[in-house]
Design an enzyme around this catalytic site. Structure first.
Site, PDB file in Angstrom:
ATOM      1  N   GLY A  14     -23.814   8.948  13.275  1.00 20.61           N
ATOM      2  CA  GLY A  14     -24.458   7.930  13.862  1.00 20.61           C
ATOM      3  C   GLY A  14     -25.942   8.042  14.065  1.00 20.61           C
ATOM      4  CD  GLN A  15     -28.708   3.007  13.630  1.00 21.34           C
ATOM      5  OE1 GLN A  15     -29.813   3.074  13.418  1.00 21.34           O
ATOM      6  NE2 GLN A  15     -27.977   2.150  13.974  1.00 21.34           N
ATOM      7  CG  ASP A  41     -10.110  10.234  15.346  1.00 19.97           C
ATOM      8  OD1 ASP A  41     -10.585   9.393  15.613  1.00 19.97           O
ATOM      9  OD2 ASP A  41      -9.496  10.250  14.215  1.00 19.97           O
ATOM     10  CG  LEU A  42     -14.591   8.835  20.087  1.00 19.83           C
ATOM     11  CD1 LEU A  42     -15.743   7.900  20.026  1.00 19.83           C
ATOM     12  CD2 LEU A  42     -14.449   9.848  21.016  1.00 19.83           C
ATOM     13  CB  ALA A  65     -19.385   3.362  20.114  1.00 23.37           C
ATOM     14  CB  THR A  67     -21.184   0.628  16.265  1.00 22.22           C
ATOM     15  OG1 THR A  67     -20.964   1.320  14.828  1.00 22.22           O
ATOM     16  CG2 THR A  67     -21.351   1.439  17.152  1.00 22.22           C
ATOM     17  CG  ASP A 107     -27.699  -5.978  23.360  1.00 17.38           C
ATOM     18  OD1 ASP A 107     -26.976  -5.343  22.750  1.00 17.38           O
ATOM     19  OD2 ASP A 107     -28.406  -6.788  22.380  1.00 17.38           O
ATOM     20  CE1 TYR A 130     -20.077  -1.986  19.773  1.00 15.00           C
ATOM     21  CE2 TYR A 130     -21.336  -3.769  20.659  1.00 15.00           C
ATOM     22  CZ  TYR A 130     -21.075  -2.603  20.229  1.00 15.00           C
ATOM     23  OH  TYR A 130     -22.271  -1.572  20.349  1.00 15.00           O
ATOM     24  CE  LYS A 134     -20.516   0.643  23.734  1.00 10.91           C
ATOM     25  NZ  LYS A 134     -20.428   1.899  23.215  1.00 10.91           N
TER      26      LYS A 134
HETATM   27  N1  LIG Z   1     -26.216  -0.238  16.613  1.00 11.39           N
HETATM   28  C1  LIG Z   1     -26.553  -0.821  17.335  1.00 11.39           C
HETATM   29  O1  LIG Z   1     -27.480  -2.138  17.087  1.00 11.39           O
HETATM   30  C2  LIG Z   1     -26.091  -0.734  19.004  1.00 11.39           C
HETATM   31  C3  LIG Z   1     -26.653  -1.565  19.948  1.00 11.39           C
HETATM   32  C4  LIG Z   1     -26.240  -1.460  21.378  1.00 11.39           C
HETATM   33  C5  LIG Z   1     -25.832  -0.386  21.535  1.00 11.39           C
HETATM   34  N2  LIG Z   1     -25.098   0.486  20.710  1.00 11.39           N
HETATM   35  C6  LIG Z   1     -24.462   1.586  21.205  1.00 11.39           C
HETATM   36  O2  LIG Z   1     -25.326   2.807  20.858  1.00 11.39           O
HETATM   37  C7  LIG Z   1     -24.152   3.717  20.671  1.00 11.39           C
HETATM   38  C8  LIG Z   1     -24.854   4.609  19.555  1.00 11.39           C
HETATM   39  O3  LIG Z   1     -24.714   3.615  18.407  1.00 11.39           O
HETATM   40  P1  LIG Z   1     -25.324   3.932  16.753  1.00 11.39           P
HETATM   41  O4  LIG Z   1     -26.154   2.896  16.449  1.00 11.39           O
HETATM   42  O5  LIG Z   1     -25.899   5.409  16.639  1.00 11.39           O
HETATM   43  O6  LIG Z   1     -23.756   4.074  16.087  1.00 11.39           O
HETATM   44  P2  LIG Z   1     -23.579   4.171  14.790  1.00 11.39           P
HETATM   45  O7  LIG Z   1     -24.553   4.634  13.818  1.00 11.39           O
HETATM   46  O8  LIG Z   1     -22.935   2.813  14.259  1.00 11.39           O
HETATM   47  O9  LIG Z   1     -22.684   5.405  14.686  1.00 11.39           O
HETATM   48  C9  LIG Z   1     -21.462   5.336  15.190  1.00 11.39           C
HETATM   49  C10 LIG Z   1     -20.906   6.826  15.472  1.00 11.39           C
HETATM   50  O10 LIG Z   1     -19.531   6.915  16.323  1.00 11.39           O
HETATM   51  C11 LIG Z   1     -18.716   7.857  15.353  1.00 11.39           C
HETATM   52  N3  LIG Z   1     -17.270   7.261  15.528  1.00 11.39           N
HETATM   53  C12 LIG Z   1     -16.941   5.975  15.213  1.00 11.39           C
HETATM   54  N4  LIG Z   1     -15.562   6.033  15.406  1.00 11.39           N
HETATM   55  C13 LIG Z   1     -15.106   7.391  15.948  1.00 11.39           C
HETATM   56  C14 LIG Z   1     -13.881   8.162  15.983  1.00 11.39           C
HETATM   57  N5  LIG Z   1     -12.906   7.529  15.942  1.00 11.39           N
HETATM   58  N6  LIG Z   1     -14.131   9.449  16.519  1.00 11.39           N
HETATM   59  C15 LIG Z   1     -15.251   9.871  16.442  1.00 11.39           C
HETATM   60  N7  LIG Z   1     -16.516   9.426  16.105  1.00 11.39           N
HETATM   61  C16 LIG Z   1     -16.532   8.041  15.776  1.00 11.39           C
HETATM   62  C17 LIG Z   1     -19.350   7.673  14.079  1.00 11.39           C
HETATM   63  O11 LIG Z   1     -18.667   8.862  13.571  1.00 11.39           O
HETATM   64  P3  LIG Z   1     -18.913   9.556  12.155  1.00 11.39           P
HETATM   65  O12 LIG Z   1     -20.499  10.294  12.335  1.00 11.39           O
HETATM   66  O13 LIG Z   1     -18.056  10.300  11.841  1.00 11.39           O
HETATM   67  O14 LIG Z   1     -19.291   8.242  11.194  1.00 11.39           O
HETATM   68  C18 LIG Z   1     -20.752   7.828  14.378  1.00 11.39           C
HETATM   69  O15 LIG Z   1     -21.072   9.065  14.597  1.00 11.39           O
HETATM   70  C19 LIG Z   1     -22.774   3.658  20.563  1.00 11.39           C
HETATM   71  O16 LIG Z   1     -22.328   3.598  21.765  1.00 11.39           O
HETATM   72  C20 LIG Z   1     -23.218   1.778  20.240  1.00 11.39           C
HETATM   73  O17 LIG Z   1     -21.954   1.094  21.029  1.00 11.39           O
HETATM   74  C21 LIG Z   1     -25.576   0.396  19.437  1.00 11.39           C
END
Ligand SMILES: NC(=O)c1ccc[n+]([C@@H]2O[C@H](COP(=O)([O-])OP(=O)(O)OC[C@H]3O[C@@H](n4cnc5c(N)ncnc54)[C@H](OP(=O)(O)O)[C@@H]3O)[C@@H](O)[C@H]2O)c1
Length: 303
Positions: A14-15, A41-42, A65, A67, A107, A130, A134
């Protein structure tokens, strides 16, 4: 922090996870442990506590999450297990270990009808599956432990994984123009800045048990933009670097239908985070330049 501290972060690619791995490498008193699939695994929350307990962390960063905002409309139950149930199990494990948990939220818990930036106490009313899952995650974390920080962030981009910024640059390689929504407003936020903020907040939580440091906080870069403003800025920076460029057609959201509704305004007011944790985030355009530069320079070298 005096002794070395062990931060456990959830997710693998994830980012925010990748950014935390990069940024914690700059801190020689922090060890970062990654808990991700397949062993963590979530979607199977019952298995999570054992992994957490055996890792013996000093603090958990719950960054993983479900996402996929549009896909969640068709998979709300799976999104709820991952975003709400698993988030609660992770927070319960933190409570059992008597350690803090920093939980990432969004947000999209707001409906977007407010004309100005949202503060933490504004009423929540998600308009997507979503967002609902959340918000349920925030509630499960708060119910499991008082020793939490919930960080609502938004519009995350980084050199890692999938995000809007990288999509624009990829489209710019093959197209002369792209149409982008100009009537939804928020704040593009670099995951690298989120990582720096999470590290600062973790230090505060590990140094003090004060309830004032706990609770819900908003965390985005500063300023406000529409998706079209963001796209124009990405291409302006890319052009200066000799990277991909496309003209941006500014369209209303009504001309770009998606399965999930998105808030018209989801700018977050981050005053509380600055006042309580001393964390001030850079302007969104500044951080966009950092990320575009990292994405474009390898691209330009390969052309
Ligand atoms: N992206 C956005 O624009 C955004 C905006 C607002 C809030 N957020 C929140 O910020 C946080 C980080 O977001 P991000 O952008 O880093 O997310 P992301 O790049 O979409 O990565 C999602 C991460 O969650 C992991 N994941 C998903 N399903 C899973 C499962 N079943 N078991 C274990 N791991 C799982 C993925 O695992 P893998 O590494 O195995 O793929 C990945 O590491 C999240 O809580 C998200 O809701 C994100």
């Amino acid at each position: 922090m005096t002794a070395r501290k062990r931060l456990l972060v959830t997710g693998r690619e994830g980012q925010v996870v990748r950014s935390l791995l990069e940024r914690t490498a700059l801190h020689n008193d922090i060890d970062i442990l990654v808990a991700g699939r397949p062993e963590f695994d979530l979607s199977a929350p019952a298995s999570l506590a054992t992994v957490i307990k055996s890792a013996r962390p000093d603090l958990i960063v719950s960054a993983a999450a479900y996402t996929a905002v549009d896909q969640a409309e068709a998979e709300e139950e799976l999104a709820r297990i991952i975003n709400a149930q698993a988030a609660g199990v992770i927070a319960e494990a933190a409570q059992a270990l008597q350690i803090p948990v920093i939980h990432l939220s969004t947000d999209y818990v707001f409906d977007g009808s407010k004309m100005s930036a949202y503060v933490e106490t504004d009423p929540v009313a998600p308009v997507s599956a979503y967002g609902r899952t959340k918000l349920a995650g925030e509630e499960s974390v708060a119910a499991a432990t008082d020793n939490h920080v919930i960080l609502r962030t938004a519009w995350v981009h980084s050199p890692f994984g999938k995000n809007f910024l990288k999509t624009m640059l990829r489209l710019g390689e093959s197209r002369d123009s792209v149409n982008v929504v100009a009537d939804q407003f928020g704040t593009p936020t670099s995951a690298l800045d989120i990582a720096d903020a999470v590290i600062a907040i973790a230090r505060n939580l590990l140094a003090s048990g004060s309830p004032e440091l706990r609770g819900v906080f908003h965390l985005t870069n500063s300023g406000r933009a529409s998706w079209a403003d963001f796209a124009e800025e990405i291409f302006r920076i890319s052009a200066d670097l000799g990277g991909p460029v496309a003209a941006v057609g500014r369209i209303p959201a009504s001309e770009y239908p998606t399965p999930a509704r998105r808030p018209a305004n989801s700018q977050l007011d981050c005053t509380k985070l600055a006042a309580v944790h001393g964390v001030r985030m850079p302007d969104w355009a500044h951080s966009t330049k950092t990320v575009v530069t990292r994405v474009v320079q390898p691209l330009a070298a390969s052309i």
